[in-house]
Design an enzyme around this catalytic site. Structure first.
Site, PDB file in Angstrom:
ATOM      1  CB  VAL A 167      -0.952   0.004   1.221  1.00  0.00           C
ATOM      2  CG1 VAL A 167      -1.707   1.330   1.323  1.00  0.00           C
ATOM      3  CG2 VAL A 167      -1.911  -1.174   1.152  1.00  0.00           C
ATOM      4  CG  HIS A 168       5.030   2.959   2.173  1.00  0.00           C
ATOM      5  ND1 HIS A 168       4.875   4.127   2.888  1.00  0.00           N
ATOM      6  CD2 HIS A 168       6.326   2.936   1.771  1.00  0.00           C
ATOM      7  CE1 HIS A 168       6.041   4.774   2.915  1.00  0.00           C
ATOM      8  NE2 HIS A 168       6.942   4.075   2.243  1.00  0.00           N
TER       9      HIS A 168
END
Ligand code: HEM
Ligand code: SF4
Lengths: 209, 288
Positions: A167-168
């Site tokens: 996600v990052h």
């Protein structure tokens, strides 16, 4: 007209971040090779199974130490506020790029802050459980049931952390300009005004604009 | 180490079938604790055949020597002095790998082919594939595998797979002077045990019985016990052993599901990017 730039990360902060990132990638690759047979071929990247098994925990210690340094640098920017709760409730708007409807984000938005705490928790768990299952050095000193529990916690927190980092990384690809911020340290003023308006005001207050 | 390389039912960290065209007969070693005199001839024979030599240890004031299984001592005699309804009893058990039908070590091992189970039931470590992580130690319900300090590989009883492959009995069986250890097909061994148990019951051991624990799918090393109702008396032989639920949780369906989840997260990102698109600073709104 030349764009005005704001400094977002100092050179030491950037170096620290990339030490963590490189260590993480090596750990995720070697860890996933142990995690499931379908990925065991990744062990070749480390010179075969035994070398991978030997190296993984040492890289883990590098990650843990450098992560602590990075987390301490960034801790004060990650305190949750009332606005952040509202931001999280409007996650649908975030996903649909309706950013103007969102409460103003500071240096970090609520999603980044939440992920920050997930990373802190996961790295702490990975370090502790990693030591408990570390052979030949430490695992022998713990009762078998703790080694079993350690293995479960390690695998589980690794899963959460890897998912979190996906996600990052995606957020960095999604938000144009943020990779430059972590590579060269600066962002255009317009970028700050759009993505982190409260931080933008803080940074430009008093100065002419 | 292997000779019957073509008769493998299970192989560690392998998701496709192993060479399993032929089905060999299921074997078992039966250890009759009621006949054992604790002479350790089997311990010696094991070291002789397998060419292992343990370091000379210390005298702990008990018969147990060495005090525990090691990478060089794949079998050790366990001596327990216990009070039972029959008074003081000296129970002696030959400890070592039980060769479970459902082996926890094999389930835990992440290295393809480091642990195999032959179709005759023997569970064998192939040390050349072992990476030394020690997961098998955590997986084993009997605390048997030992990590070598010399080469960081794990070792344990092979049930003399090399001898069995060419039609011989294990070295310990061959050497036992009282006939307390016998070897053959699992069926024959269970049958042999029945006779022994009937005899023991006649002689006042009402709880005599066979130790072939169902929790691990049965074992290919079985015991005749005078007190089958209390296996713990025999130096903590577990009453109802099974693979720890923690190990099942760690090595079960959770793993493929977790991988699937990670793959899905990446795909979700990709499709979000090609449908919704990136967050860019819009030139027009910015200049206003
Ligand atoms: C923080 C310090 C860390 C230590 C001391 C550590 C230690 C270990 C040890 C000892 C093992 C067993 C295999 C071996 O001996 O090499 C292992 C496995 C593993 N590690 Fe780590 N590790 C750490 C960090 C991480 C991180 C950050 C990740 C995720 C990116 C990770 C992911 C994994 C995975 C997925 C496994 C395999 C688990 C399984 O087999 O189910 N580790 N680790
Ligand atoms: S130590 Fe060797 S045999 Fe045991 S689980 Fe690890 S790779 Fe497999």
């Amino acid at each position: 007209m030349r764009e005005k730039l704001i400094q977002r990360y100092t050179p030491p902060e950037r170096a620290n971040h990339w030490v963590v990132a490189i260590a993480f990638v090596l750990l995720a690759l070697s860890g996933l090779a142990l995690f499931h047979p379908s990925l065991y071929w990744l062990s070749s990247l480390f010179g075969g199974g035994p070398w991978m098994r030997i190296l993984h925990p040492f890289i883990g210690v590098v990650l843990a130490l450098s992560f602590v340094a990075l987390a301490l640098r960034l801790w004060r920017f990650n305190r949750m506020s009332k606005d952040d709760e509202q931001w999280l409730c409007q996650i649908g708007d975030v996903m649909r790029n309706r950013d103007s409807k969102l409460p103003e984000a500071g240096r970090y938005n609520a999603g980044q802050k939440l992920l920050f705490y997930v990373m802190v928790a996961c790295v702490a768990l990975l370090l502790l459980s990693g030591i408990v299952i570390w052979r030949p050095w430490f695992a022998g000193a713990f009762p078998l049931v703790m080694v079993r529990l350690g293995a479960v916690i390690h695998a589980l927190s690794a899963f959460v952390l890897i998912a979190g980092i996906i996600v990052h990384i995606y957020a960095a690809i999604l938000t144009k300009g943020s990779i430059h911020a972590m590579v060269r340290g600066t962002v255009p003023q317009a970028w700050a005004r759009k993505h982190h308006p409260a931080w933008y005001r803080e940074m430009t207050e008093g100065s002419n604009r | 180490m292997p000779l019957q390389s073509l008769d493998i039912t299970r192989r560690s960290a392998t998701t496709t079938p192993s060479p399993s065209q032929r089905q060999t007969e299921e074997v078992a070693k039966l250890i009759d604790t009621t006949k054992c005199i604790g002479c350790k001839a089997c311990q010696v024979a094991c070291m002789e055949w397998n060419d292992t030599r343990d370091a000379i240890g210390d005298n702990h004031g008990v018969y147990d020597n060495p005090m525990d299984l090691t990478e060089n001592s794949w079998t050790v005699m366990r001596y327990s002095e216990v009070e039972t309804d029959r008074g003081l009893e000296w129970l002696i058990r030959k400890d070592g790998c039980m060769h479970c039908a459902d082996p926890g070590c094999l389930k835990a091992c992440p290295a393809p082919g480091a642990i195999v189970q032959y179709s005759n039931g023997i569970v064998d470590f192939h040390e050349e594939n072992c990476i030394g992580c020690g997961y098998c130690i955590a997986g084993c319900p009997f605390n048997v595998p030992r990590l070598s300090k010399k080469d960081s590989k794990v070792y344990k009883c092979t049930l003399c797979s090399d001898r069995v492959a060419v039609g011989l009995e294990p070295a310990c069986v061959k050497t036992c002077p009282t006939g307390a250890i016998v070897f053959g097909s699992k069926e024959d061994m269970a049958h042999h045990a029945e006779g022994r148990i009937a005899d023991l019951k006649e002689r006042g051991f009402a709880n005599a019985g066979l130790y072939d624990p169902a929790g691990v799918g049965g074992t290919h090393v079985m015991y005749v016990l005078h007190h089958a109702d209390q296996p713990e008396l025999y130096h903590g032989l577990p009453k109802d052993p099974s693979i720890s639920p923690l190990v099942s949780l760690w090595k079960g369906v959770t793993k493929p599901l977790a991988l699937f989840g990670l793959g899905l997260t990446v795909l979700a990102g990709f499709f979000h990017y090609v449908t919704v698109g990136p967050k860019e600073v819009d030139e027009e709104t910015e200049s206003s």
